[in-house]
Design an enzyme around this catalytic site. Structure first.
Site, PDB file in Angstrom:
ATOM      1  CD  GLU A 130       0.935 -11.763  33.816  1.00 33.60           C
ATOM      2  OE1 GLU A 130       0.907 -12.748  34.557  1.00 33.60           O
ATOM      3  OE2 GLU A 130       1.398 -11.783  32.668  1.00 33.60           O
ATOM      4  CG  ASP A 133       1.935 -16.596  30.629  1.00 36.63           C
ATOM      5  OD1 ASP A 133       2.067 -15.395  30.345  1.00 36.63           O
ATOM      6  OD2 ASP A 133       2.402 -17.113  31.664  1.00 36.63           O
TER       7      ASP A 133
END
Length: 383
Positions: free
Chosen positions: A134, A274
């Site tokens: 990411e 997350d």
């Protein structure tokens, strides 16, 4: 041979009772309970609780004081052990936006950890399926908790150097060179491309999907939202067949949206955590990608108020969606197991209770609190 009896088995399309699961390292049969052998079995009694596939978290940065970006083998092992308490049996350790030389070290660590995690007799935790990259190929305007000074233009050459370990990668398609990057990575690798941390318009997002993007990073968060004349990246994600991650902690996303998103996405909904370093730890201040984040309850924020990851557990995400929607439980569980496994090409061996698949199995109560976790047939956690 091991056997689970007296459970409510959550299959991909229904719940069944009066059946057992026979397994070693793989699921060998799901017979009617009356047909199981009378001897030679190690019996686990589910006592009427749910029996489900192990959960798959494809977007998790850290937890229990550790972070993927530390590139610490012991930290990766510790996180993997902690995840099984949440019913997670396989995962993608997820990086932050960092200098490329630091990412090199992280990927080297994850290569070795992935090898280790495949030896179920010596590895005691969730299996590592690869890495989720990411950043750093994102838009500074939608950087979220990523450090702006490390954001750089996309480099296909760099990614292809690590294509053996990267399974999922976030790109802002509208940045300079973004579309060409998508073309090259889609053509030359098996990496799943995700759009996110992006200021792309609806039209740019749809072009990215046509070029090969199959995934959207934490839907709604750090992307252009829906307006009636400007549908944005959210509109493109909801109206196409891309897989959409959802942080169902009731803070990142209002629970009133869970039902709508689930109905729109169906088998393309993916529950993620997350989770950051603070997962499983008390409120306080914690490092995230070189910045300090303050954790208070379910909220994690940088000093300027920016939302910074979560402390969500994946089984809690399942419970939250159960609570705030009328979806059947098998669809909700699939969003945390089969759907993410499918999104990264692991559905032939992960994500559902089917003969021939890995014996990654969980037993959970009516609130989806985990009672037992089996990884590759071994009972690695018991409440």
């Amino acid at each position: 041979m091991k056997c689970i009896i007296n459970g409510k088995l959550i299959l991909p399309d229904r719940i069944v009772e009066n059946r057992a699961i026979l397994f070693r390292d793989h699921i060998e049969a799901i017979p009617e309970t009356r047909n199981i052998p009378s001897s030679g079995l190690e019996i686990y009694d589910a006592r009427g609780k749910y029996v489900a596939p192990g959960l798959v978290d494809v977007h998790c940065h850290g937890g229990v004081g550790e972070d993927t970006s530390d590139a610490n083998p012991d930290g990766i092992r510790k996180m993997s052990r902690a995840l099984i308490e949440n019913g997670v049996t396989s995962w993608l350790p997820t990086t932050m936006t960092l200098p490329l030389e630091e990412l090199d070290a992280i990927f080297a660590t994850l290569r070795e950890a992935r090898k280790e995690s495949r030896h179920k007799n010596t590895w005691h935790g969730a299996e590592i399926l690869g890495a989720n990259m990411e950043g750093p190929f994102i838009n500074p305007k939608k950087k979220g908790a990523h450090k702006e000074e490390y954001i750089i233009p996309p480099s296909a050459a760099y990614v292809k150097k690590h294509q053996d370990i990267i399974r999922l990668l976030t790109i802002a398609p509208e940045v300079e060179g973004g579309m060409e990057f998508i073309d090259e990575i889609h053509r030359d690798t098996d990496i799943a491309l995700s759009m996110g941390h992006s200021a792309a318009s609806y039209e740019e997002a749809m072009e990215a999907i046509q070029r090969g993007v199959t995934h959207a990073t934490h839907l709604f968060n750090a992307m252009t939202g829906v307006l009636h004349r400007e549908p944005g990246m959210v509109g493109a994600a909801l109206s196409s067949k891309v897989n959409c991650e959802l942080i169902a902690d009731t803070f990142h996303i209002h629970p009133g949206l869970f039902q709508m998103v689930a109905k729109a996405k169906g088998k393309h909904l993916i529950l993620i955590t997350d989770c950051m370093r603070a997962g499983g730890l008390p409120d306080g201040q914690y490092d995230l990608g070189g910045q300090m984040a303050t954790v208070s309850g379910i909220q994690c924020r940088l000093e300027d108020g920016t939302i910074a990851g979560s402390v969500l557990r994946l089984n809690k995400a399942v419970e939250n969606v159960m609570r705030y929607t009328d979806l059947p439980i098998w669809e909700i569980v699939a969003a945390a197991s089969l759907n993410p496994a499918t999104a990264i090409g692991e559905d032939k061996r992960k994500g559902s209770l089917e003969v021939g698949k890995d014996a990654d199995i969980i037993i959970a109560d009516e609130n989806f609190t985990i009672q037992k976790t089996f990884v590759g047939g071994n009972c690695e956690y018991a409440k």
